[in-house]
Design a protein around this motif. Structure first.
Motif, PDB file in Angstrom:
ATOM      1  N   LEU A  52       0.863  -1.184   0.000  1.00 14.71           N
ATOM      2  CA  LEU A  52       0.000   0.000   0.000  1.00 14.71           C
ATOM      3  C   LEU A  52       0.893   1.226   0.000  1.00 14.71           C
ATOM      4  CD1 LEU A  52      -2.776  -1.077   2.547  1.00 14.71           C
ATOM      5  CD2 LEU A  52      -3.007  -0.851   0.069  1.00 14.71           C
ATOM      6  N   PRO A  53       0.475   2.272  -0.705  1.00 16.35           N
ATOM      7  CA  PRO A  53       1.354   3.436  -0.837  1.00 16.35           C
ATOM      8  C   PRO A  53       1.287   4.359   0.373  1.00 16.35           C
ATOM      9  CG  PRO A  53      -0.670   3.806  -2.040  1.00 16.35           C
ATOM     10  CD  PRO A  53      -0.768   2.413  -1.470  1.00 16.35           C
ATOM     11  N   CYS A  54       2.123   5.373   0.350  1.00 15.79           N
ATOM     12  CA  CYS A  54       2.044   6.451   1.321  1.00 15.79           C
ATOM     13  C   CYS A  54       0.713   7.187   1.116  1.00 15.79           C
ATOM     14  CB  CYS A  54       3.177   7.444   1.098  1.00 15.79           C
ATOM     15  SG  CYS A  54       4.792   6.761   1.446  1.00 15.79           S
ATOM     16  N   GLY A  55       0.266   7.887   2.122  1.00 12.74           N
ATOM     17  CA  GLY A  55      -0.915   8.734   1.962  1.00 12.74           C
ATOM     18  C   GLY A  55      -2.216   8.092   2.406  1.00 12.74           C
ATOM     19  N   ILE A  56      -2.144   7.078   3.276  1.00 16.68           N
ATOM     20  CA  ILE A  56      -3.365   6.427   3.771  1.00 16.68           C
ATOM     21  C   ILE A  56      -4.020   7.321   4.823  1.00 16.68           C
ATOM     22  CG2 ILE A  56      -4.292   4.422   5.008  1.00 16.68           C
ATOM     23  CD1 ILE A  56      -1.972   2.801   3.801  1.00 16.68           C
ATOM     24  N   THR A  57      -5.287   7.674   4.593  1.00 17.04           N
ATOM     25  CA  THR A  57      -5.983   8.547   5.540  1.00 17.04           C
ATOM     26  C   THR A  57      -6.993   7.793   6.392  1.00 17.04           C
ATOM     27  OG1 THR A  57      -7.558   9.114   3.822  1.00 17.04           O
ATOM     28  CG2 THR A  57      -5.711  10.621   4.135  1.00 17.04           C
ATOM     29  N   SER A  58      -7.461   6.639   5.906  1.00 15.09           N
ATOM     30  CA  SER A  58      -8.285   5.817   6.788  1.00 15.09           C
ATOM     31  C   SER A  58      -8.100   4.355   6.435  1.00 15.09           C
ATOM     32  CB  SER A  58      -9.764   6.224   6.723  1.00 15.09           C
ATOM     33  OG  SER A  58     -10.428   5.534   5.701  1.00 15.09           O
ATOM     34  N   PHE A  59      -8.246   3.508   7.440  1.00 15.61           N
ATOM     35  CA  PHE A  59      -8.056   2.074   7.222  1.00 15.61           C
ATOM     36  C   PHE A  59      -8.941   1.320   8.195  1.00 15.61           C
ATOM     37  CE2 PHE A  59      -6.153  -2.078   7.850  1.00 15.61           C
ATOM     38  CZ  PHE A  59      -5.859  -2.462   6.545  1.00 15.61           C
ATOM     39  N   THR A  60      -9.740   0.408   7.666  1.00 13.51           N
ATOM     40  CA  THR A  60     -10.538  -0.455   8.535  1.00 13.51           C
ATOM     41  C   THR A  60     -10.394  -1.883   8.050  1.00 13.51           C
ATOM     42  OG1 THR A  60     -12.500  -0.176   7.157  1.00 13.51           O
ATOM     43  CG2 THR A  60     -12.308   1.287   9.065  1.00 13.51           C
ATOM     44  N   GLU A 147       9.554  -3.190   0.307  1.00 13.08           N
ATOM     45  CA  GLU A 147      10.002  -3.059   1.685  1.00 13.08           C
ATOM     46  C   GLU A 147       9.406  -1.825   2.374  1.00 13.08           C
ATOM     47  OE1 GLU A 147      14.437  -3.009   3.280  1.00 13.08           O
ATOM     48  OE2 GLU A 147      14.139  -4.362   1.587  1.00 13.08           O
ATOM     49  N   TRP A 148       9.220  -0.762   1.605  1.00 14.36           N
ATOM     50  CA  TRP A 148       8.668   0.479   2.136  1.00 14.36           C
ATOM     51  C   TRP A 148       7.496   0.915   1.283  1.00 14.36           C
ATOM     52  CZ3 TRP A 148      10.343   1.607   6.748  1.00 14.36           C
ATOM     53  CH2 TRP A 148      11.647   1.229   7.113  1.00 14.36           C
ATOM     54  N   PRO A 149       6.520   1.626   1.887  1.00 13.19           N
ATOM     55  CA  PRO A 149       5.416   2.163   1.077  1.00 13.19           C
ATOM     56  C   PRO A 149       5.975   3.054  -0.022  1.00 13.19           C
ATOM     57  CG  PRO A 149       4.945   2.401   3.413  1.00 13.19           C
ATOM     58  CD  PRO A 149       6.378   1.935   3.306  1.00 13.19           C
ATOM     59  N   PRO A 150       5.565   2.836  -1.257  1.00 14.73           N
ATOM     60  CA  PRO A 150       6.133   3.639  -2.335  1.00 14.73           C
ATOM     61  C   PRO A 150       5.617   5.073  -2.296  1.00 14.73           C
ATOM     62  CG  PRO A 150       4.352   2.297  -3.168  1.00 14.73           C
ATOM     63  CD  PRO A 150       4.561   1.882  -1.746  1.00 14.73           C
ATOM     64  N   LEU A 151       6.469   5.959  -2.753  1.00 14.33           N
ATOM     65  CA  LEU A 151       6.009   7.319  -3.006  1.00 14.33           C
ATOM     66  C   LEU A 151       4.988   7.210  -4.112  1.00 14.33           C
ATOM     67  CD1 LEU A 151       9.391   9.225  -3.063  1.00 14.33           C
ATOM     68  CD2 LEU A 151       7.701   9.125  -1.236  1.00 14.33           C
ATOM     69  N   CYS A 152       3.931   7.999  -4.016  1.00 10.77           N
ATOM     70  CA  CYS A 152       2.839   7.850  -4.959  1.00 10.77           C
ATOM     71  C   CYS A 152       2.478   9.229  -5.477  1.00 10.77           C
ATOM     72  CB  CYS A 152       1.670   7.182  -4.230  1.00 10.77           C
ATOM     73  SG  CYS A 152       0.607   6.223  -5.287  1.00 10.77           S
ATOM     74  N   THR A 153       2.561   9.424  -6.780  1.00 12.15           N
ATOM     75  CA  THR A 153       2.305  10.729  -7.380  1.00 12.15           C
ATOM     76  C   THR A 153       0.803  10.904  -7.587  1.00 12.15           C
ATOM     77  OG1 THR A 153       4.388  10.483  -8.537  1.00 12.15           O
ATOM     78  CG2 THR A 153       2.912  12.216  -9.310  1.00 12.15           C
TER      79      THR A 153
END
Ligand code: NAG
Ligand code: NAG
Length: 163
Positions: A52-60, A147-153
């Protein structure tokens, strides 16, 4: 750290794998509580957090069905070496060990066309591969890329998604 350009092609169904990690380091944006729970959920299922990328604002995640729903601050595109992956603002899927099934909201580019990624499987054996099920074939990528959440444009033209 040196910046190295790899021109090697990561081809579909190729068996030649890079043994060196090109994993991206996390960038400066703060890790939200939602992102932390997303990464916890992935890791507790033996999955790399870079799915999953960077920038997650909600997760359930539903404790009985293991169905998760993630929301990003914006739809975006991430690059894994030569592979391009698009994330919708809303992503959902069903977690099991080493696998995400019934995925929606993720698509991968193949021969200039976009295909929905239906599921993702991780092979933690010596081959250490991530398989993206794009319907007709599995795309194989080295686990080290996740390994790390990718930067996402963020998508540049949100007006395209008007209804
Ligand atoms: C989890 O999923 C089940 C089956 O779809 C549903 O009945 C239940 O309400 C869900 N639980 C939560 C907390 O959403
Ligand atoms: C992403 O969102 C668009 C617009 O809502 C939708 O048409 C498309 O099917 C979604 N992609 C995936 C892979 O779910």
């Amino acid at each position: 750290m040196r910046l190295t350009t790899y021109s090697s092609l990561l081809l579909l169904l190729t068996t030649s794998l890079l043994s060196h990690s090109l994993a991206q380091k996390p960038h400066a944006s703060p890790i939200t509580a939602a992102a932390t729970s997303a990464y916890d959920a992935l890791q507790s299922h033996g999955l790399p957090i870079g799915l999953l990328p960077c920038g997650i604002t909600s997760f359930t995640v539903n404790a009985s069905t293991a169905r998760f729903e993630a929301t990003l601050d914006s739809p975006c595109t991430a690059k894994f070496e030569n592979d391009v992956v698009h994330y919708n603002r809303s992503i959902s899927g069903t977690l099991s060990y080493g696998e995400i099934a019934s995925l929606s909201g993720v698509s991968a580019q193949e021969l200039f066309l976009w295909f929905p990624v239906l599921g993702i499987k991780v092979d933690l054996s010596s081959s250490r591969l991530v398989y993206f099920d794009v319907g007709v074939v599995y795309k194989m990528l080295p686990l080290s890329l996740f390994e790390w959440p990718p930067l996402c444009t963020p998508d540049s033209s949100p007006s395209m998604s008007t209804f």
